[in-house]
Design a protein around this motif. Structure first.
Motif, PDB file in Angstrom:
ATOM      1  N   TRP A  31      -0.311   0.544  -8.516  1.00 45.65           N
ATOM      2  CA  TRP A  31       0.059   0.985  -7.175  1.00 45.65           C
ATOM      3  C   TRP A  31       0.847  -0.064  -6.407  1.00 45.65           C
ATOM      4  CZ3 TRP A  31      -0.345   5.669  -8.140  1.00 45.65           C
ATOM      5  CH2 TRP A  31      -1.473   6.243  -8.734  1.00 45.65           C
ATOM      6  N   HIS A  32       0.465  -1.327  -6.516  1.00 47.44           N
ATOM      7  CA  HIS A  32       1.177  -2.377  -5.774  1.00 47.44           C
ATOM      8  C   HIS A  32       2.624  -2.487  -6.250  1.00 47.44           C
ATOM      9  CE1 HIS A  32       1.957  -6.093  -3.611  1.00 47.44           C
ATOM     10  NE2 HIS A  32       2.366  -6.639  -4.747  1.00 47.44           N
ATOM     11  N   THR A  35       4.582   0.573  -5.168  1.00 49.36           N
ATOM     12  CA  THR A  35       4.960   0.486  -3.760  1.00 49.36           C
ATOM     13  C   THR A  35       6.187  -0.400  -3.585  1.00 49.36           C
ATOM     14  OG1 THR A  35       2.632   0.751  -3.098  1.00 49.36           O
ATOM     15  CG2 THR A  35       4.151  -0.113  -1.445  1.00 49.36           C
ATOM     16  N   SER A  36       6.194  -1.536  -4.254  1.00 55.63           N
ATOM     17  CA  SER A  36       7.327  -2.458  -4.150  1.00 55.63           C
ATOM     18  C   SER A  36       8.610  -1.830  -4.679  1.00 55.63           C
ATOM     19  CB  SER A  36       7.027  -3.758  -4.915  1.00 55.63           C
ATOM     20  OG  SER A  36       5.922  -4.430  -4.350  1.00 55.63           O
ATOM     21  N   LEU A  61       5.830  11.000  -3.962  1.00 58.40           N
ATOM     22  CA  LEU A  61       5.013  10.082  -3.164  1.00 58.40           C
ATOM     23  C   LEU A  61       3.785  10.750  -2.567  1.00 58.40           C
ATOM     24  CD1 LEU A  61       4.597   7.309  -1.894  1.00 58.40           C
ATOM     25  CD2 LEU A  61       6.399   7.856  -0.249  1.00 58.40           C
ATOM     26  N   GLU A  65      -0.177   9.097  -2.049  1.00 54.14           N
ATOM     27  CA  GLU A  65      -0.013   8.281  -0.847  1.00 54.14           C
ATOM     28  C   GLU A  65      -1.321   7.656  -0.365  1.00 54.14           C
ATOM     29  OE1 GLU A  65       1.817  11.145   1.690  1.00 54.14           O
ATOM     30  OE2 GLU A  65      -0.090  11.985   2.376  1.00 54.14           O
ATOM     31  N   LYS A  67      -3.571   6.345  -2.124  1.00 48.75           N
ATOM     32  CA  LYS A  67      -3.963   5.217  -2.975  1.00 48.75           C
ATOM     33  C   LYS A  67      -3.227   3.922  -2.601  1.00 48.75           C
ATOM     34  CE  LYS A  67      -5.012   8.159  -6.968  1.00 48.75           C
ATOM     35  NZ  LYS A  67      -6.479   7.961  -6.886  1.00 48.75           N
ATOM     36  N   LEU A  68      -2.221   4.041  -1.740  1.00 42.98           N
ATOM     37  CA  LEU A  68      -1.397   2.890  -1.403  1.00 42.98           C
ATOM     38  C   LEU A  68      -1.951   2.151  -0.189  1.00 42.98           C
ATOM     39  CD1 LEU A  68       2.167   4.492  -1.717  1.00 42.98           C
ATOM     40  CD2 LEU A  68       0.759   3.434  -3.504  1.00 42.98           C
ATOM     41  N   ASN A  69      -1.580   0.879  -0.066  1.00 44.90           N
ATOM     42  CA  ASN A  69      -1.801   0.155   1.180  1.00 44.90           C
ATOM     43  C   ASN A  69      -1.105   0.949   2.284  1.00 44.90           C
ATOM     44  OD1 ASN A  69      -0.618  -1.700   3.338  1.00 44.90           O
ATOM     45  ND2 ASN A  69      -2.095  -3.069   2.376  1.00 44.90           N
ATOM     46  N   GLN A  70      -1.844   1.330   3.311  1.00 46.16           N
ATOM     47  CA  GLN A  70      -1.317   2.289   4.272  1.00 46.16           C
ATOM     48  C   GLN A  70      -0.211   1.721   5.173  1.00 46.16           C
ATOM     49  OE1 GLN A  70      -2.309   5.933   4.357  1.00 46.16           O
ATOM     50  NE2 GLN A  70      -2.318   4.929   2.369  1.00 46.16           N
ATOM     51  N   GLU A  72       2.000  -0.474   4.090  1.00 44.91           N
ATOM     52  CA  GLU A  72       3.170  -0.431   3.205  1.00 44.91           C
ATOM     53  C   GLU A  72       3.650   1.013   3.038  1.00 44.91           C
ATOM     54  OE1 GLU A  72       4.773  -3.094   2.139  1.00 44.91           O
ATOM     55  OE2 GLU A  72       3.297  -4.278   3.260  1.00 44.91           O
ATOM     56  N   PHE A  73       2.722   1.944   2.990  1.00 44.82           N
ATOM     57  CA  PHE A  73       3.083   3.360   2.929  1.00 44.82           C
ATOM     58  C   PHE A  73       3.866   3.766   4.167  1.00 44.82           C
ATOM     59  CE2 PHE A  73       1.741   7.636   4.426  1.00 44.82           C
ATOM     60  CZ  PHE A  73       2.479   8.401   3.515  1.00 44.82           C
TER      61      PHE A  73
END
Length: 207
Positions: A31-32, A35-36, A61, A65, A67-70, A72-73
């Motif tokens: 996930w990280h 996201t990047s 996405l 969504e 599951k991501l750092n919010q 960063e989302f």
């Protein structure tokens, strides 16, 4: 989901590597890194082909969504919102994202609220009733200050940067000039220079 990315890769061969990378990272649940890679892709306006950013959100996405750092989302969401040609559609998209406040958390929610009002202030959507927009932005700046202060010490300064960008844009137009200069200095303090557009940096240096 895989079919959508594969289709995009076929439609846009010059972007095939990026789409294949997104699918591979998703399949591995990284996930990280995903996201990047999404941020790198969406932040490059040359990657925009019609409504492909919007489709990327709707077809890909949205599936993960949560599951991501919010925070960063929320940054990804902003790129998608700005890709809308219709200002009213962009505003509706921001508002739709803000319906998930509980999942987003305080910092991502505040960030999206500030981005929404920054968009309203600086886009053609604000022209119909400029006085009302300015009044609403002033209220936003004042009412959200305690929430901003509660985030002091957070490593990512994007929320502070966006708050001071909104305030700078407001006071540049509505005055007083002393408040404009004060908030412009705070914007510079919280915003890495390499993240500013040349136009924004020039405006702050010359106004």
């Amino acid at each position: 989901m895989a079919e959508f990315l594969e289709q995009q890769a076929l439609l846009h061969p010059d972007q095939a590597e990026e789409y294949n990378k997104l699918l591979a990272l998703f399949n591995r649940r990284l996930w990280h890194q995903l996201t990047s890679s999404l941020a790198e892709f969406l932040s490059n306006v040359s990657n925009r082909r019609g409504d492909n950013f919007i489709q990327l959100y709707q077809q890909f996405l949205v599936k993960f969504e949560g599951k991501l750092n919010q925070l960063e989302f929320a940054k990804l969401v902003n790129y998608v919102a700005l890709s809308h040609d219709d200002p009213e559609a962009a505003i509706a998209f921001y508002n739709a994202m803000l319906e998930n406040r509980m999942r987003l958390g305080a910092d991502a929610t505040l960030y999206l609220e500030l981005l929404l009002w920054l968009y309203k202030l600086t886009s053609s959507a604000a022209e119909e009733d400029r006085a009302k927009t300015l009044g609403d932005v002033k209220q936003m700046i004042e009412s959200k200050r305690p929430e901003l202060d509660a985030l002091e010490g957070v490593m990512d300064t994007c929320v502070h940067s966006t708050y001071y960008q909104l305030a700078t844009e407001y006071f540049k137009e509505a005055g007083p000039h002393e408040s404009y200069y004060k908030h412009a200095l705070m914007l510079l303090a919280y915003t890495p220079m390499d993240s500013m557009s040349p136009e924004q940096a020039t405006a702050l240096a010359t106004d």
